[in-house]
Design a protein around this motif. Structure first.
Motif, mmCIF file in Angstrom:
data_model
loop_
_atom_site.group_PDB
_atom_site.id
_atom_site.type_symbol
_atom_site.label_atom_id
_atom_site.label_comp_id
_atom_site.label_asym_id
_atom_site.label_seq_id
_atom_site.Cartn_x
_atom_site.Cartn_y
_atom_site.Cartn_z
ATOM 1 N N GLU A 10 -36.137 -6.144 -0.597
ATOM 2 C CA GLU A 10 -36.023 -6.976 0.532
ATOM 3 C C GLU A 10 -36.339 -8.429 -0.250
ATOM 4 N N THR A 11 -36.991 -8.785 -1.223
ATOM 5 C CA THR A 11 -36.917 -9.910 -1.883
ATOM 6 C C THR A 11 -35.507 -10.313 -2.641
ATOM 7 N N LEU A 14 -33.474 -11.213 0.601
ATOM 8 C CA LEU A 14 -33.733 -12.732 1.110
ATOM 9 C C LEU A 14 -32.988 -13.815 0.015
ATOM 10 N N THR A 17 -29.505 -13.814 0.491
ATOM 11 C CA THR A 17 -28.796 -14.286 1.778
ATOM 12 C C THR A 17 -28.876 -15.862 1.809
ATOM 13 N N GLU A 18 -30.357 -16.424 0.962
ATOM 14 C CA GLU A 18 -30.484 -17.864 1.067
ATOM 15 C C GLU A 18 -29.128 -18.345 0.034
ATOM 16 N N GLU A 31 -35.032 -14.840 6.814
ATOM 17 C CA GLU A 31 -35.808 -13.702 7.047
ATOM 18 C C GLU A 31 -35.638 -13.208 8.210
ATOM 19 N N GLN A 32 -34.868 -13.824 9.169
ATOM 20 C CA GLN A 32 -34.371 -12.979 10.160
ATOM 21 C C GLN A 32 -32.930 -12.132 9.789
ATOM 22 N N VAL A 34 -32.699 -10.665 6.808
ATOM 23 C CA VAL A 34 -33.303 -9.703 6.254
ATOM 24 C C VAL A 34 -33.881 -8.526 7.370
ATOM 25 N N ASP A 35 -34.622 -9.044 8.533
ATOM 26 C CA ASP A 35 -35.018 -8.219 9.477
ATOM 27 C C ASP A 35 -34.012 -7.486 10.030
#
Length: 670
Positions: A10-11, A14, A17-18, A31-32, A34-35
């Motif tokens: 997950e890290t 994230l 994504t960033e 964060e959304q 990743v969710d």
């Protein structure tokens, strides 16, 4: 439902994504995203979660480990571009394909359950996409977007797992194009003695929604993430009652039809004859006609593809005039014939643009709305969410050395197994790869060989400011060009799917998606004849640098020119590096430099065929000229896996015709 990816994975999600949205305004926080990814992969059954999970570990190592995480988003994006986007190393190119996971997590954002819940969906609003419920249609000229649920299977049509019959006459494995047609034809002969067994679940139109991530996860094999052995190709196949007819575009082209096939296209019937697999062409055409009549196949309404469809036809006309090539000038340019509707049922296609994730309006005339209903009417039964693991045998009493199928072993949804006897015979129609695996697991030799693909590669064009194409408010695939050696097909996708096929990296990809309303799109479709085989149950498929790759470059160059001649100011071919092309560039030289192997470009296929090819010689094929498995007395194969060579066009109609051809005889098992 748990979170399939752990804290380390997950890290990494994230951090990427960033990086991808560095210096861009995001409609939802990283964060959304990743969710959303966690949610989508939690829906998928199969190996996709494990594969992506391992890829995330490898990505972390390839990008620099902890040092990568300490960098700013912009610096991370620079590392990604240098090590992934520009890499020619196969492993890194494979890892780069996980970019689509991030984009699916962003552009597949969904709130609640319904369209009403997503009226103010921030991601959809950011790119200017309007969900079907809120589109403004002119009642005088447009089709109203509303359900037509008159043709649906119900729970009464299915055998419960607590009432599985011990014995039936005929077992049909698979409920897609090949299985459903075979089941309906055989049920008219043997009625209630036919049982259709389908591994996937039943998703009637009433269960289908516009939540792309859910439908993709539930209706496709491996959540639409099924790839070839070396990850060069994505293979799209349905896994539900009705098979791939639930998630395809309904295209219905014959292999050979005067006026609809390029005059210089190779004659597939002659090809089959030359390799030892002749079919009765008149009888096969009669099978085509039977299917076309039952499904009321006809040319789609032009209003359903009013912008993106003509973009291809108009651009090709200009392209052919400029090249002066007789082959370009004699190309067939047409609107597709499909099994939508039909109009006589009051079910015109509502052209919502979501064909590939199922029709929630009951307007697609797929197998669950036609041949499976016919089979049920004739007395056949359907067992869903049940996987046939192997065919059971005994030796023939005639002493001829043949095997006789006595039934099948079935694994039910709860993991339990049972055996179902077949007193007449077994029909295998689970699709090219699943049928090959089943026959191999059942002791049949030489399966999974000579697999062909019609390979698709998309090209997107950006139209000038003020030119709103709004191709999302149309039939996904409306028109085509048949040049003989390749086809070009107009296509467009809803946001999540469009984002995963859109080339480009990071902020540049986001810029392209922000111009969603100005995009026109089409894809080339080219044949790769008998280049594949199954190895360890997975497709190994290699393109020849002397045959398929030059053909791909030539087809892409033509489509790029089509976009430019019809007004595009930028063109984005599906290259791994995500390059932008502009008018006036030397496209041929550019493509020769950029496309040296399959890894350099995004390739997919929804049309795998072969694997259990028909041939009179048992050393060259798995089934005989009647589609009976060589060396057996009562096992037929009636899906695309029996097609002896690449058929060049979309495979749905020919698969149905082959199933009809194989089962129309008075006793197909005799």
């Amino acid at each position: 439902m748990g979170r399939p990816f752990n804290a380390i994975q997950e890290t990494m999600l994230l951090a990427i994504t960033e990086a991808f949205f560095a210096d861009r305004v995001m409609a939802i926080p990283p964060e959304q995203v990743v969710d959303n990814i966690q949610h989508q992969f939690g829906l998928i059954e199969g190996s996709a979660r494990d594969t992506i999970g391992l890829s995330l570990y490898a990505l972390g190592a390839a990008l620099g480990g902890p040092l990568f995480l300490l960098k700013s988003p912009r610096e991370r994006m620079e590392v990604i571009e240098e090590r992934l986007a520009k890499s020619q190393i196969d492993l890194l190119q494979d890892l780069a394909r996980t970019r689509g996971v991030i984009y699916a997590g962003y552009y597949g954002h969904w709130e609640g359950c319904t369209e009403e819940d997503n009226l103010h969906n921030p991601v959809l609003n950011q790119i200017g996409f309007v969900l079907p419920k809120y589109r403004v249609r002119n009642p005088a000229t447009d089709v109203e977007i509303k359900p037509q649920y008159e043709r649906e299977l119900t729970h009464k049509d299915f055998v419960g797992h607590g009432a599985v019959p011990a014995s039936v006459g005929v077992i049909v494995v698979g409920s897609g194009a090949g299985g459903a047609v075979a089941a309906a034809t055989l049920a008219k002969k043997w009625g209630h003695d036919v049982l259709v067994i389908e591994a996937g679940a039943h998703y009637p139109s009433t269960r289908i929604t516009h939540e792309e991530r859910r439908m993709t996860a539930k209706l496709f094999v491996n959540g639409a993430l099924q790839t070839s052995r070396d990850n060069d190709f994505i293979i799209f196949q349905g896994r539900c009652v009705g098979g791939s007819t639930v998630i395809n575009n309904g295209i219905a082209l014959r292999m050979k039809e005067p006026g609809l096939t390029h005059p210089q296209a190779r004659d597939v019937f002659l090809d089959w004859e030359s390799i030892g697999a002749p079919v009765d062409e008149a009888a096969f055409n009669a099978a085509y006609e039977s299917i076309e009549e039952r499904l009321e196949i006809g040319e789609i309404e032009h209003r359903s593809g009013r912008n993106n469809g003509p973009h291809l036809l108009n651009g090709w006309k200009l392209h052919a005039a400029a090249t002066g090539d007789p082959r370009d000038q004699t190309a067939i340019t047409r609107w597709f014939k499909k099994n939508y509707g039909p109009a006589s049922a009051g079910a015109h296609c509502a052209y919502c643009g979501y064909c590939n994730t199922g029709c929630p309006y009951g307007r697609k005339h797929g197998m669950a709305q036609s041949y499976l209903l016919d089979a049920r009417k004739a007395g056949a039964r359907i067992l869903a969410e049940a996987t046939v693991r192997r065919i059971l045998w005994r030796d023939s009493e005639d002493g001829d050395g043949r095997k006789v199928a006595t039934g099948v072993e079935v694994e039910l949804e709860d993991g339990s197994t049972c055996r179902i006897a077949a007193t007449t015979g077994v029909v295998v129609a689970a699709g090219t790869m699943a049928s090959s695996r089943l026959l191999d697991d059942s002791g049949i030799e030489n399966t999974g060989r000579d697999i062909s693909l019609n390979i698709a590669c998309p090209v997107v064009g950006l139209m000038p400011p003020g030119h709103q194409v709004n191709a999302w408010d149309e039939d996904q695939m409306a028109t085509y060009v048949d040049r003989g050696d390749f086809l070009i097909e107009s296509h467009f996708q809803p946001p999540m799917s469009m984002s995963t096929l859109m080339p480009g990296w990071g902020p540049e990809h986001h810029r392209r998606m922000l111009n969603y309303n100005r995009l026109a799109s089409a894809g080339v479709l080219f044949p790769a004849d008998r280049c594949g085989r199954l190895e360890g149950g997975k497709l190994a498929f290699k393109l020849s640098p002397h045959v398929e790759l030059p053909l791909l470059r030539r087809a892409l160059a033509a489509l790029i020119d089509v976009h430019f001649r019809n007004g595009a100011i930028e063109v984005y071919p599906a290259l791994a590096r995500g390059d932008t092309l502009y008018p006036g560039m030397d496209v041929d030289a550019f493509l020769k430099d950029r496309i040296r192997e399959a890894d350099d470009v995004t390739l997919s296929s929804s049309h795998p065929h072969g694997g259990n090819c028909m041939n009179a010689d048992p050393k060259k094929g798995v089934v005989d000229l009647d589609c009976r498995v060589h060396g057996t007395a009562n096992v037929l194969v009636t899906d695309a896996s029996v097609l002896p060579s690449c058929i060049r066009v979309n495979a749905q109609l020919t698969t149905m015709a082959m199933a009809r051809y194989a089962t129309a005889r008075a006793d197909p098992f005799a």
